[in-house]
Design an enzyme around this catalytic site. Structure first.
Site, PDB file in Angstrom:
ATOM      1  N   ALA A  28       0.806  -1.230   0.000  1.00  0.00           N
ATOM      2  CA  ALA A  28       0.000   0.000   0.000  1.00  0.00           C
ATOM      3  C   ALA A  28       0.836   1.275   0.000  1.00  0.00           C
ATOM      4  O   ALA A  28       0.444   2.281  -0.595  1.00  0.00           O
ATOM      5  CB  ALA A  28      -0.928  -0.004   1.215  1.00  0.00           C
ATOM      6  N   ARG A  40      -4.673  -0.073   6.367  1.00  0.00           N
ATOM      7  CA  ARG A  40      -4.235  -0.522   7.687  1.00  0.00           C
ATOM      8  C   ARG A  40      -3.841   0.638   8.597  1.00  0.00           C
ATOM      9  O   ARG A  40      -3.587   0.438   9.773  1.00  0.00           O
ATOM     10  CB  ARG A  40      -3.080  -1.522   7.533  1.00  0.00           C
ATOM     11  CG  ARG A  40      -3.644  -2.876   7.209  1.00  0.00           C
ATOM     12  CD  ARG A  40      -2.642  -3.862   6.683  1.00  0.00           C
ATOM     13  NE  ARG A  40      -3.367  -5.030   6.225  1.00  0.00           N
ATOM     14  CZ  ARG A  40      -3.920  -5.160   5.025  1.00  0.00           C
ATOM     15  NH1 ARG A  40      -3.794  -4.186   4.140  1.00  0.00           N
ATOM     16  NH2 ARG A  40      -4.586  -6.231   4.689  1.00  0.00           N
ATOM     17  N   ILE A 108      -4.482  -3.697  -5.125  1.00  0.00           N
ATOM     18  CA  ILE A 108      -5.531  -4.030  -6.093  1.00  0.00           C
ATOM     19  C   ILE A 108      -5.765  -2.868  -7.057  1.00  0.00           C
ATOM     20  O   ILE A 108      -6.683  -2.911  -7.863  1.00  0.00           O
ATOM     21  CB  ILE A 108      -6.862  -4.386  -5.381  1.00  0.00           C
ATOM     22  CG1 ILE A 108      -7.380  -3.194  -4.550  1.00  0.00           C
ATOM     23  CG2 ILE A 108      -6.696  -5.626  -4.499  1.00  0.00           C
ATOM     24  CD1 ILE A 108      -8.823  -3.384  -4.060  1.00  0.00           C
ATOM     25  N   HIS A 124      -3.327 -10.002  -4.684  1.00  0.00           N
ATOM     26  CA  HIS A 124      -4.620  -9.760  -4.036  1.00  0.00           C
ATOM     27  C   HIS A 124      -5.693  -9.382  -5.063  1.00  0.00           C
ATOM     28  O   HIS A 124      -6.735  -8.839  -4.693  1.00  0.00           O
ATOM     29  CB  HIS A 124      -4.499  -8.672  -2.961  1.00  0.00           C
ATOM     30  CG  HIS A 124      -3.745  -9.129  -1.730  1.00  0.00           C
ATOM     31  ND1 HIS A 124      -3.151  -8.269  -0.847  1.00  0.00           N
ATOM     32  CD2 HIS A 124      -3.499 -10.384  -1.255  1.00  0.00           C
ATOM     33  CE1 HIS A 124      -2.564  -8.962   0.133  1.00  0.00           C
ATOM     34  NE2 HIS A 124      -2.752 -10.246  -0.096  1.00  0.00           N
ATOM     35  N   CYS A 132     -18.905 -13.871 -11.789  1.00  0.00           N
ATOM     36  CA  CYS A 132     -20.195 -14.309 -11.258  1.00  0.00           C
ATOM     37  C   CYS A 132     -19.961 -15.334 -10.153  1.00  0.00           C
ATOM     38  O   CYS A 132     -19.213 -16.292 -10.326  1.00  0.00           O
ATOM     39  CB  CYS A 132     -21.026 -14.913 -12.386  1.00  0.00           C
ATOM     40  SG  CYS A 132     -22.563 -15.664 -11.796  1.00  0.00           S
ATOM     41  N   CYS A 157     -25.145 -11.238 -13.015  1.00  0.00           N
ATOM     42  CA  CYS A 157     -24.413 -11.768 -14.170  1.00  0.00           C
ATOM     43  C   CYS A 157     -25.291 -11.732 -15.421  1.00  0.00           C
ATOM     44  O   CYS A 157     -26.470 -12.084 -15.370  1.00  0.00           O
ATOM     45  CB  CYS A 157     -24.025 -13.204 -13.836  1.00  0.00           C
ATOM     46  SG  CYS A 157     -23.362 -14.149 -15.191  1.00  0.00           S
ATOM     47  N   SER A 199       4.762  -3.128   4.908  1.00  0.00           N
ATOM     48  CA  SER A 199       5.299  -3.393   6.246  1.00  0.00           C
ATOM     49  C   SER A 199       5.407  -4.887   6.507  1.00  0.00           C
ATOM     50  O   SER A 199       5.803  -5.308   7.588  1.00  0.00           O
ATOM     51  CB  SER A 199       4.422  -2.737   7.309  1.00  0.00           C
ATOM     52  OG  SER A 199       4.392  -1.342   7.103  1.00  0.00           O
ATOM     53  N   ASN A 219      10.579   1.482   2.973  1.00  0.00           N
ATOM     54  CA  ASN A 219       9.279   1.597   3.645  1.00  0.00           C
ATOM     55  C   ASN A 219       9.385   2.627   4.762  1.00  0.00           C
ATOM     56  O   ASN A 219      10.416   2.739   5.418  1.00  0.00           O
ATOM     57  CB  ASN A 219       8.860   0.230   4.222  1.00  0.00           C
ATOM     58  CG  ASN A 219       7.390   0.182   4.592  1.00  0.00           C
ATOM     59  OD1 ASN A 219       6.531   0.551   3.793  1.00  0.00           O
ATOM     60  ND2 ASN A 219       7.095  -0.248   5.806  1.00  0.00           N
TER      61      ASN A 219
END
Ligand SMILES: [Zn+2]
Length: 254
Positions: A28, A40, A108, A124, A132, A157, A199, A219
């Site tokens: 992230a 988070r 994502i 992820h 569907c 769907c 992390s 990081n």
């Protein structure tokens, strides 16, 4: 790690240039500079009032899909409208120049693909497609968005007309997708891994760096792998990769 930032950057460049199979693992933190908050961390903006782990979980979707999309859609749209920042762009350039073999990402947001990276393992999932929950057929995420926005919620769907559509992202309680196992397999060849903006708290992804011989960590906050890493830089990814690009340029490598 008493050495200065410039020295760490030079070592990062040397490790990258001398590796046989360099890869990156991103989380992230690489996308916060693109305006996507780290879920988070204490929430900001749209994410302030919800707990995505509860309200955007698989069980929330099963229990009340209309509610899931009421809460999720504005947030999915925010993620989908984000643009790559210098860290994503430099990683894509590194791959194009042959200095990076691939990227494993926990995000994502699809920003590595948008930036032009080719070998990306989205472990992820992503928000380009949906599928569907009944017949399993895939559709574009745009189709899902159009349905919900035109008042068809839950979105159904178009093939079986019965199943509810779900985003192709890993929701809390979901199994890991194929991309995760592909990433783990490819990492067997990796001898140098740059962990960027993660992390390393989320399993099973957090196990992945354990197999790699040489690590660099970029990081803002500490990670469980810092003591094993050859370079640890506590800076924003956009700055580090802009500066790394400059180091490589001065070396005549790009
Ligand atoms: Zn279906």
């Amino acid at each position: 790690m008493g050495e200065g930032y410039q020295e760490k950057l030079r070592r990062l460049a040397e490790l990258l240039l001398s590796a046989n199979y360099p890869m990156a693992l991103t989380g992230a933190g690489i996308s916060t500079e693109s305006g996507i908050p780290d879920f988070r961390s204490p929430g900001t903006g749209l994410w302030e009032k919800i707990d995505p782990f509860k309200e955007l979980s698989r069980s929330a979707l099963m229990r009340n899909p209309a509610r899931f999309y009421e809460i999720g859609l504005p947030r999915f749209r925010q993620i989908r409208s984000a643009e790559p920042n210098p860290a994503h762009l430099v990683l894509a350039e590194l791959e194009a120049h042959g200095y990076l073999k691939g990227i494993v990402t926990q995000n994502i947001d699809g920003l590595h693909i948008k930036a032009g990276s080719k070998n990306v393992f989205e472990v992820h999932g992503h928000l380009r497609t949906c599928s569907c929950m009944r017949c399993g057929k895939e559709d574009s995420f745009d189709f899902l968005v159009d349905l919900v926005e035109s008042g068809v919620n839950p979105p159904l769907c178009r093939f079986c007309q019965e199943g509810v559509l779900r985003p192709n992202v890993v929701l809390f309680h979901d199994p890991m997708p194929r991309a995760f196992y592909d990433a783990a397999e490819t990492l067997q060849y990796c001898d140098f891994l740059m962990v960027i903006g993660s992390s390393l708290q989320v399993y099973p992804v957090a196990y992945l760096p354990a197999r790699v011989e040489k690590l660099a960590i970029i990081n803002i906050s500490p990670t469980p792998y810092d003591s094993k890493a050859l370079v640890v830089i506590r800076e924003k990814a956009g700055k580090v990769f802009s500066d790394l690009w400059e180091v490589l340029r001065q070396k005549g490598k790009v």
